[in-house]
Design an enzyme around this catalytic site. Structure first.
Site, PDB file in Angstrom:
ATOM      1  N   SER A 132       0.859  -1.180   0.000  1.00 21.15           N
ATOM      2  CA  SER A 132       0.000   0.000   0.000  1.00 21.15           C
ATOM      3  C   SER A 132       0.894   1.229   0.000  1.00 21.15           C
ATOM      4  CB  SER A 132      -0.873   0.003   1.262  1.00 21.15           C
ATOM      5  OG  SER A 132      -1.497   1.260   1.461  1.00 21.15           O
ATOM      6  N   TYR A 145      -2.201  -0.911  10.429  1.00 23.59           N
ATOM      7  CA  TYR A 145      -2.246  -1.244   9.002  1.00 23.59           C
ATOM      8  C   TYR A 145      -0.880  -0.975   8.368  1.00 23.59           C
ATOM      9  CZ  TYR A 145      -3.684  -1.070   4.079  1.00 23.59           C
ATOM     10  OH  TYR A 145      -3.788  -1.280   2.723  1.00 23.59           O
TER      11      TYR A 145
END
Length: 268
Positions: A132, A145
């Site tokens: 990401s 995350y």
């Protein structure tokens, strides 16, 4: 000769888009997901095999991959399964943190470990791990995350130099925002009144209006296909306009300056 790709998290979003793209290019696709009985599209496509796989279940990972590698010669493994955990650290329960780490990080490690002997014996193969933008830089409410995605990036970089002696490639695709139902389907959220202003500000990035400006999953799938077929030794592929903009800013300003800018932006 037909090539084969093994995909985790193929039930929707980027995983499904990638499965459909590779299938359209003539590949055999092994599409895995937690609940294949709910799948209504991929299982009707030629050369697509839909199988159950929960990446939090280490025993199932070993059994499924053992069965697959005994029957098929896999060329590419796409570690795509994962979800987002959003919220200030103080707002998150321990079970939420543990589930995020087991899914996003341990899942990638365990699937990769199970496939390494197969690739090593063949003396070729490619791992493509989905990280990401927030695996390249930190962002408020994304601490856990980001921890998993930074870890997958570091894992991939280390593994790339470890396995190159066997002709095995390891690559990372780092998407930014995508036009999927990720926020509704694959996101867990923590709430804490002390961080209400911060949460409201960050949440603007997940609004329907903002999501409509993000990159389509099909376009990120094309970058995954490029990574799988370009025969380059490139490690990272940043995917999406917002991702490239943020990453270029980080390279231009330096990590420290970008972090300070974020701090200023979210000081209330």
């Amino acid at each position: 000769m037909q090539k084969t790709i093994f995909i985790t998290g193929a039930s929707s979003g980027l995983g499904k888009s990638t499965a459909k793209l590779f299938q359209s290019k003539g590949w055999q696709v092994i599409a895995t997901m937690r609940n294949p009985e709910k799948e209504t599209e991929l299982n009707h496509l030629k050369n697509v095999i839909v199988l159950p796989l929960d990446v939090t279940n280490s025993g199932q990972i070993d059994a499924v991959i053992k069965n697959i590698t005994e029957q098929y010669s896999v060329d590419v493994v796409l570690n795509n399964a994962g979800y987002g955990l959003i919220g200030a650290l103080e707002s998150l329960e321990n079970h939420q943190i543990e589930r995020q780490i087991v899914t996003n990080l341990f899942g990638v490690i365990r699937v990769s470990k199970a496939f390494v002997p197969h690739f090593r014996e063949k003396k070729r193969g490619t791992f493509i791990n989905i990280t990401s933008t927030f695996g390249l830089m930190g962002f408020p409410t994304c601490s856990i995350y980001s921890a998993t995605k930074f870890a997958v990036d570091g894992f991939s970089e280390s593994l790339a130099s470890e396995l190159i002696q066997f002709g095995i490639q390891v690559k990372v695709v780092a998407p930014g925002g995508m036009q999927t139902d990720f926020t509704a389907r694959s996101m867990d959220i923590g709430q804490h009144e002390a961080y209400e202003k911060l949460t409201q500000e960050v949440s603007k990035g997940y609004s329907e209006e903002q999501i409509s400006n993000y990159t389509k999953a099909e376009d990120v799938a094309k970058i995954i296909y490029e990574a799988a077929t370009d025969n380059k030794s490139q490690l990272r592929y940043v995917a999406g306009n917002d991702a490239n903009s943020l990453y270029e800013e980080r390279l231009k300003l330096g990590a420290e300056t970008q972090v300070q800018n974020f701090k200023t932006m979210f000081t209330f």
